[in-house]
Design a protein around this motif. Structure first.
Motif, PDB file in Angstrom:
ATOM      1  N   THR A 297      -5.281   3.459  -6.781  1.00 31.52           N
ATOM      2  CA  THR A 297      -5.298   4.022  -5.422  1.00 31.52           C
ATOM      3  C   THR A 297      -6.728   4.218  -4.957  1.00 31.52           C
ATOM      4  N   ALA A 298      -7.623   4.597  -5.848  1.00 30.22           N
ATOM      5  CA  ALA A 298      -9.036   4.749  -5.483  1.00 30.22           C
ATOM      6  C   ALA A 298      -9.620   3.426  -5.004  1.00 30.22           C
ATOM      7  N   VAL A 299      -9.295   2.344  -5.701  1.00 30.71           N
ATOM      8  CA  VAL A 299      -9.780   1.023  -5.314  1.00 30.71           C
ATOM      9  C   VAL A 299      -9.166   0.610  -3.969  1.00 30.71           C
ATOM     10  N   ALA A 300      -7.884   0.876  -3.815  1.00 30.36           N
ATOM     11  CA  ALA A 300      -7.192   0.450  -2.577  1.00 30.36           C
ATOM     12  C   ALA A 300      -7.645   1.218  -1.348  1.00 30.36           C
ATOM     13  N   THR A 301      -8.079   2.463  -1.532  1.00 33.76           N
ATOM     14  CA  THR A 301      -8.486   3.269  -0.382  1.00 33.76           C
ATOM     15  C   THR A 301      -9.984   3.216  -0.120  1.00 33.76           C
ATOM     16  N   ALA A 302     -10.719   2.551  -0.974  1.00 33.87           N
ATOM     17  CA  ALA A 302     -12.188   2.498  -0.821  1.00 33.87           C
ATOM     18  C   ALA A 302     -12.607   1.771   0.439  1.00 33.87           C
TER      19      ALA A 302
ATOM     20  N   ALA B 199      -5.974  15.030  -5.193  1.00 35.88           N
ATOM     21  CA  ALA B 199      -5.533  13.645  -5.404  1.00 35.88           C
ATOM     22  C   ALA B 199      -4.299  13.321  -4.581  1.00 35.88           C
ATOM     23  N   LEU B 200      -3.471  14.310  -4.326  1.00 34.52           N
ATOM     24  CA  LEU B 200      -2.287  14.114  -3.499  1.00 34.52           C
ATOM     25  C   LEU B 200      -2.660  13.953  -2.030  1.00 34.52           C
ATOM     26  N   VAL B 201      -3.538  14.796  -1.541  1.00 34.87           N
ATOM     27  CA  VAL B 201      -3.847  14.856  -0.112  1.00 34.87           C
ATOM     28  C   VAL B 201      -4.870  13.804   0.322  1.00 34.87           C
ATOM     29  N   ALA B 202      -5.885  13.556  -0.484  1.00 33.04           N
ATOM     30  CA  ALA B 202      -7.006  12.707  -0.065  1.00 33.04           C
ATOM     31  C   ALA B 202      -6.590  11.332   0.467  1.00 33.04           C
ATOM     32  N   PRO B 203      -5.782  10.557  -0.260  1.00 34.17           N
ATOM     33  CA  PRO B 203      -5.455   9.227   0.271  1.00 34.17           C
ATOM     34  C   PRO B 203      -4.530   9.260   1.483  1.00 34.17           C
ATOM     35  N   LEU B 204      -3.837  10.367   1.671  1.00 33.20           N
ATOM     36  CA  LEU B 204      -2.960  10.493   2.830  1.00 33.20           C
ATOM     37  C   LEU B 204      -3.739  10.945   4.059  1.00 33.20           C
TER      38      LEU B 204
ATOM     39  N   SER C 298      -9.067   7.371   4.332  1.00 35.57           N
ATOM     40  CA  SER C 298      -9.467   6.368   3.342  1.00 35.57           C
ATOM     41  C   SER C 298     -10.977   6.295   3.344  1.00 35.57           C
ATOM     42  N   GLY C 299     -11.518   5.607   2.390  1.00 35.17           N
ATOM     43  CA  GLY C 299     -12.962   5.452   2.321  1.00 35.17           C
ATOM     44  C   GLY C 299     -13.556   6.106   1.092  1.00 35.17           C
ATOM     45  N   PRO C 300     -14.871   6.267   1.096  1.00 36.09           N
ATOM     46  CA  PRO C 300     -15.572   6.749  -0.094  1.00 36.09           C
ATOM     47  C   PRO C 300     -15.139   8.135  -0.569  1.00 36.09           C
ATOM     48  N   ALA C 301     -14.872   9.043   0.348  1.00 43.15           N
ATOM     49  CA  ALA C 301     -14.492  10.401  -0.068  1.00 43.15           C
ATOM     50  C   ALA C 301     -13.169  10.383  -0.830  1.00 43.15           C
ATOM     51  N   SER C 302     -12.192   9.688  -0.292  1.00 50.61           N
ATOM     52  CA  SER C 302     -10.900   9.581  -0.954  1.00 50.61           C
ATOM     53  C   SER C 302     -11.048   8.891  -2.306  1.00 50.61           C
ATOM     54  N   SER C 303     -11.814   7.823  -2.331  1.00 51.39           N
ATOM     55  CA  SER C 303     -12.031   7.081  -3.573  1.00 51.39           C
ATOM     56  C   SER C 303     -12.717   7.956  -4.626  1.00 51.39           C
TER      57      SER C 303
ATOM     58  N   MET D  44       0.824  -1.197   0.000  1.00 52.02           N
ATOM     59  CA  MET D  44       0.000   0.000   0.000  1.00 52.02           C
ATOM     60  C   MET D  44       0.867   1.260   0.000  1.00 52.02           C
ATOM     61  N   ASN D  45       1.992   1.239   0.734  1.00 49.53           N
ATOM     62  CA  ASN D  45       2.856   2.416   0.780  1.00 49.53           C
ATOM     63  C   ASN D  45       3.423   2.747  -0.594  1.00 49.53           C
ATOM     64  N   ALA D  46       3.764   1.725  -1.375  1.00 48.97           N
ATOM     65  CA  ALA D  46       4.284   1.965  -2.722  1.00 48.97           C
ATOM     66  C   ALA D  46       3.214   2.599  -3.603  1.00 48.97           C
ATOM     67  N   LEU D  47       1.983   2.148  -3.457  1.00 44.29           N
ATOM     68  CA  LEU D  47       0.885   2.724  -4.237  1.00 44.29           C
ATOM     69  C   LEU D  47       0.632   4.175  -3.837  1.00 44.29           C
ATOM     70  N   LEU D  48       0.679   4.461  -2.542  1.00 47.44           N
ATOM     71  CA  LEU D  48       0.505   5.845  -2.086  1.00 47.44           C
ATOM     72  C   LEU D  48       1.637   6.732  -2.601  1.00 47.44           C
ATOM     73  N   ALA D  49       2.854   6.202  -2.625  1.00 49.34           N
ATOM     74  CA  ALA D  49       3.983   6.970  -3.156  1.00 49.34           C
ATOM     75  C   ALA D  49       3.820   7.216  -4.659  1.00 49.34           C
ATOM     76  N   ALA D  50       3.382   6.197  -5.387  1.00 52.49           N
ATOM     77  CA  ALA D  50       3.155   6.353  -6.822  1.00 52.49           C
ATOM     78  C   ALA D  50       2.047   7.367  -7.087  1.00 52.49           C
ATOM     79  N   ASN D  51       0.983   7.312  -6.274  1.00 52.37           N
ATOM     80  CA  ASN D  51      -0.107   8.265  -6.434  1.00 52.37           C
ATOM     81  C   ASN D  51       0.373   9.685  -6.141  1.00 52.37           C
ATOM     82  N   ALA D  52       1.190   9.837  -5.105  1.00 55.02           N
ATOM     83  CA  ALA D  52       1.727  11.160  -4.778  1.00 55.02           C
ATOM     84  C   ALA D  52       2.581  11.693  -5.926  1.00 55.02           C
TER      85      ALA D  52
END
Length: 114
Positions: free
Chosen positions: A109-114, A57-62, A65-70, A1-9
């Protein structure tokens, strides 16, 4: 998950950077010699959409998590799909590749944070 968050950032920062370049120097993205008034206008329109959406998109998953971030990440992915479609229409391979990659990263990242 951390790698995905880094890629999304990284994807979000890249989107913000391109939006800022589009606003400040539209000829750099359109590859025209001297930008027309229309290019400058649309460059600023792109920046006013791209910067806030990229920051979200940078801030939301950090932040949570959940529907708002997704939802925010899905909107960012949808915007990148639009950018890829513009790349296809204008035959700009780098725009197609970049926007497609950002679409995949934001959507995953949207799927992973849903």
């Amino acid at each position: 998950m951390n790698a995905l968050l880094a890629a999304n950032a990284a994807a979000a920062v890249a989107a913000i950077a391109f939006a800022l370049v589009g606003g400040a120097r539209p000829a750099a993205l359109s590859e025209s010699g001297t930008p027309s008034a229309g290019e400058r206008f649309y460059g600023w329109m792109y920046a006013t959409r791209g910067v806030p959406l990229g920051v979200a998109a940078l801030v939301a998953p950090l932040a949570w998590s959940g529907p708002a971030s997704s939802l925010i990440l899905s909107a960012a992915a949808a915007a990148q799909v639009g950018d890829a479609a513009i790349g296809i229409a204008t035959r700009k391979r780098t725009m197609i590749a970049g926007a497609s990659l950002l679409t995949v990263v934001h959507a995953a990242t949207a799927v992973a944070t849903a």
